[in-house]
Design a protein around this motif. Structure first.
Motif, short mmCIF file in Angstrom:
data_model
loop_
_atom_site.label_atom_id
_atom_site.label_comp_id
_atom_site.label_asym_id
_atom_site.label_seq_id
_atom_site.Cartn_x
_atom_site.Cartn_y
_atom_site.Cartn_z
N MET A 100 -8.48 12.61 10.30
CA MET A 100 -7.87 11.63 11.43
C MET A 100 -7.57 10.39 10.89
O MET A 100 -6.62 9.64 10.32
CB MET A 100 -8.17 11.13 12.38
CG MET A 100 -8.61 12.19 13.20
SD MET A 100 -6.72 12.91 13.80
CE MET A 100 -5.77 11.71 14.34
N SER A 101 -8.36 9.92 9.26
CA SER A 101 -8.32 8.78 8.69
C SER A 101 -6.89 8.71 7.60
O SER A 101 -6.35 7.75 7.10
CB SER A 101 -9.70 8.40 7.64
OG SER A 101 -9.31 7.79 6.79
N ALA A 102 -7.21 10.14 7.36
CA ALA A 102 -6.18 10.36 6.54
C ALA A 102 -4.32 9.62 7.01
O ALA A 102 -3.48 9.64 6.50
CB ALA A 102 -5.93 11.99 5.94
N VAL A 103 -4.49 10.38 8.27
CA VAL A 103 -3.03 9.91 9.00
C VAL A 103 -3.04 8.51 9.51
O VAL A 103 -2.06 8.00 9.75
CB VAL A 103 -2.90 11.07 9.85
CG1 VAL A 103 -2.73 12.22 9.34
CG2 VAL A 103 -3.84 10.92 11.24
N ALA B 40 -1.30 18.74 12.61
CA ALA B 40 -2.06 19.14 12.33
C ALA B 40 -3.61 18.00 12.09
O ALA B 40 -4.61 19.16 11.98
CB ALA B 40 -1.57 19.54 11.32
N ALA B 41 -3.70 16.86 11.78
CA ALA B 41 -4.67 16.10 11.92
C ALA B 41 -5.42 16.31 13.32
O ALA B 41 -6.59 16.20 13.60
CB ALA B 41 -3.79 15.00 11.69
N ILE B 42 -5.02 15.50 14.38
CA ILE B 42 -5.17 15.96 15.61
C ILE B 42 -6.05 17.51 15.66
O ILE B 42 -7.33 17.89 15.98
CB ILE B 42 -4.97 15.94 16.68
CG1 ILE B 42 -4.43 14.26 16.63
CG2 ILE B 42 -5.38 16.03 18.25
CD1 ILE B 42 -3.49 14.07 17.54
N ASP B 43 -5.53 18.79 15.31
CA ASP B 43 -5.92 19.55 16.01
C ASP B 43 -7.65 20.20 14.81
O ASP B 43 -8.22 20.46 15.38
CB ASP B 43 -5.47 20.95 15.46
CG ASP B 43 -3.66 20.83 15.94
OD1 ASP B 43 -3.85 20.76 17.74
OD2 ASP B 43 -2.91 21.77 15.90
N ASN C 148 1.06 -1.38 -0.18
CA ASN C 148 -0.09 -0.12 0.01
C ASN C 148 0.84 1.09 0.42
O ASN C 148 1.93 1.07 0.87
CB ASN C 148 -1.11 -0.12 1.17
CG ASN C 148 -1.98 1.34 1.22
OD1 ASN C 148 -1.19 1.65 1.91
ND2 ASN C 148 -2.49 1.65 0.44
N PRO C 149 1.19 2.11 -1.29
CA PRO C 149 1.55 3.16 -1.11
C PRO C 149 1.69 4.13 0.38
O PRO C 149 2.61 4.84 0.73
CB PRO C 149 1.41 4.08 -1.97
CG PRO C 149 0.80 3.17 -3.05
CD PRO C 149 -0.43 1.70 -1.73
N SER C 150 0.48 4.18 0.38
CA SER C 150 0.21 5.42 2.07
C SER C 150 1.50 4.88 2.73
O SER C 150 2.29 5.32 3.55
CB SER C 150 -1.11 5.50 2.14
OG SER C 150 -1.19 6.26 3.60
N THR C 151 0.63 3.27 3.07
CA THR C 151 1.57 3.13 4.17
C THR C 151 3.38 3.17 3.66
O THR C 151 3.55 3.27 4.85
CB THR C 151 1.48 1.81 4.45
OG1 THR C 151 -0.27 0.69 4.66
CG2 THR C 151 2.35 0.26 5.57
N GLU C 152 3.67 2.64 3.02
CA GLU C 152 5.00 2.62 2.31
C GLU C 152 5.46 4.07 2.49
O GLU C 152 6.96 4.79 3.38
CB GLU C 152 5.75 2.25 1.03
CG GLU C 152 6.40 2.48 1.32
CD GLU C 152 7.46 1.44 0.16
OE1 GLU C 152 7.99 0.84 -0.34
OE2 GLU C 152 6.93 2.41 -1.01
N TYR C 153 4.11 5.16 2.02
CA TYR C 153 5.16 6.92 2.73
C TYR C 153 5.62 6.98 4.43
O TYR C 153 6.01 7.59 5.06
CB TYR C 153 3.93 7.37 2.14
CG TYR C 153 4.44 9.02 2.68
CD1 TYR C 153 5.24 9.49 1.55
CD2 TYR C 153 3.81 9.58 3.24
CE1 TYR C 153 5.62 10.77 2.38
CE2 TYR C 153 3.63 10.74 3.36
CZ TYR C 153 4.91 11.72 2.89
OH TYR C 153 4.92 13.26 3.38
N LYS C 154 4.05 6.51 4.91
CA LYS C 154 4.07 6.48 6.55
C LYS C 154 5.36 6.31 7.03
O LYS C 154 6.59 6.31 7.56
CB LYS C 154 3.19 5.88 7.13
CG LYS C 154 1.78 7.19 6.61
CD LYS C 154 0.63 6.39 7.94
CE LYS C 154 -1.10 7.13 6.93
NZ LYS C 154 -1.02 7.04 6.14
N ASP C 155 5.74 4.46 6.03
CA ASP C 155 7.37 4.01 7.34
C ASP C 155 8.20 4.58 6.50
O ASP C 155 8.93 4.19 7.37
CB ASP C 155 7.18 2.69 7.04
CG ASP C 155 5.69 1.98 7.31
OD1 ASP C 155 5.11 2.46 7.62
OD2 ASP C 155 5.43 1.04 6.57
#
Length: 284
Positions: free
Chosen positions: A107-110, A93-96, A68-75
């Motif tokens: 929150m779903s985005a992060v 920023a997401a929490i705020d 999953n590209p999003s997982t790899e980016y976060k990793d």
């Protein structure tokens, strides 16, 4: 700093880091395929949830990577001090945004939607799977060629390619796959490989899980290994699944024991919810 500004800053810093660092060369793929994984699962008191998760397959004649590209980016962010600092900024920023707007998408985005990576080596005849195992992460290896496909006469067109149907029973589920001989690469989504052509679509008989190709292209993208910041324990496949099942079913009790915080009672699944299970069910 808002989320958009953070993302722009991250991209600029990563570009500088990439340009200045001495980069190790990795094998390159010949083809890149996008898939949508449709998953059905039970999320506590929310009940039965369905969602789509994007995956990418990078492959050549000797190896492949499904991720999953999003997982790899976060990793990738978590693997360096600079990246971890930026990751904290994104999370803040997401929490705020969530606290001010109550927008769950913030929150779903992060959040991680999957931790799955699958690497295949044709010369070694082995597949290595990395995934979540409840409170830990694990990996295991399996030999290639375990799936015994039966090719049928049915055909259909997917993404402009003529595809042939094949069926197989694999790790507790009955699968129907559609592969195209026009791309004679024995690859596909998840662990579904071994046919004389690329698998573009696959679904299991209960309808809980399916994979659909959304596009494919020629590429020379590198097949980079997993980022090594996270501890992965070597485990048996069925033990990983049992451990994850236990965590999914008893997460409140397990988290309460680990933290001393009362998270409430664990959700008791009803009859319909009890029918929902993982991609592999032979761990029971």
């Amino acid at each position: 700093m808002n989320t958009k500004s953070i993302i722009i800053t991250i991209m600029a810093l990563l570009a500088v880091m990439t340009a200045t660092a001495k980069k190790k060369e990795y094998p390159r793929a010949d083809i890149k395929v996008g898939y949508t994984y449709h998953e059905t699962f039970v999320r506590g008191s929310d009940g039965i949830i369905e969602r789509d998760i994007p995956f990418v397959l990078l492959a050549n004649n000797e190896q492949s990577k499904f991720y999953n590209p999003s997982t790899e980016y976060k990793d990738s962010l978590e693997s360096t001090p600079q990246g971890r600092a930026l990751s904290k900024q994104i999370l803040k920023a997401a929490i705020d945004k969530y606290m001010s707007t109550k927008d769950n998408e913030a929150m779903s985005a992060v959040a991680y939607k999957t931790f799955l990576y699958i690497f295949r080596s044709v010369p070694d005849r082995v597949m290595t799977v990395y995934d979540y195992a409840g409170l830990s992460h694990g990996y295991y290896t399996e030999p290639l060629g375990e799936i015994r496909w039966e090719i049928a006469d049915s055909t259909k067109n997917i993404l402009g390619y003529d595809c042939v149907m094949a069926t197989a029973h694999y790790h507790g589920r009955d699968w129907t796959a559609w592969f195209t001989p026009d791309i004679p690469l024995p690859e596909g989504p998840w662990k579904l490989t071994g046919l004389p052509g690329l698998i573009l679509e696959a679904s299991e008989s209960t309808g809980q899980h399916s994979f659909t190709a959304t596009g494919l292209e020629s590429t020379d993208q590198e097949i980079v290994p997993i980022y090594p910041f996270r501890q992965y324990d070597k485990m048996k496949r069925t033990d990983m699944l049992r451990q994850l099942r236990d965590y999914r079913d008893n997460s409140n009790s397990i988290n309460a024991a680990a933290t001393g915080i009362n998270f409430g009672s664990d959700h008791i699944k009803n009859k319909e919810e009890s029918k929902i299970d993982f991609l592999e069910t032979d761990y029971h």
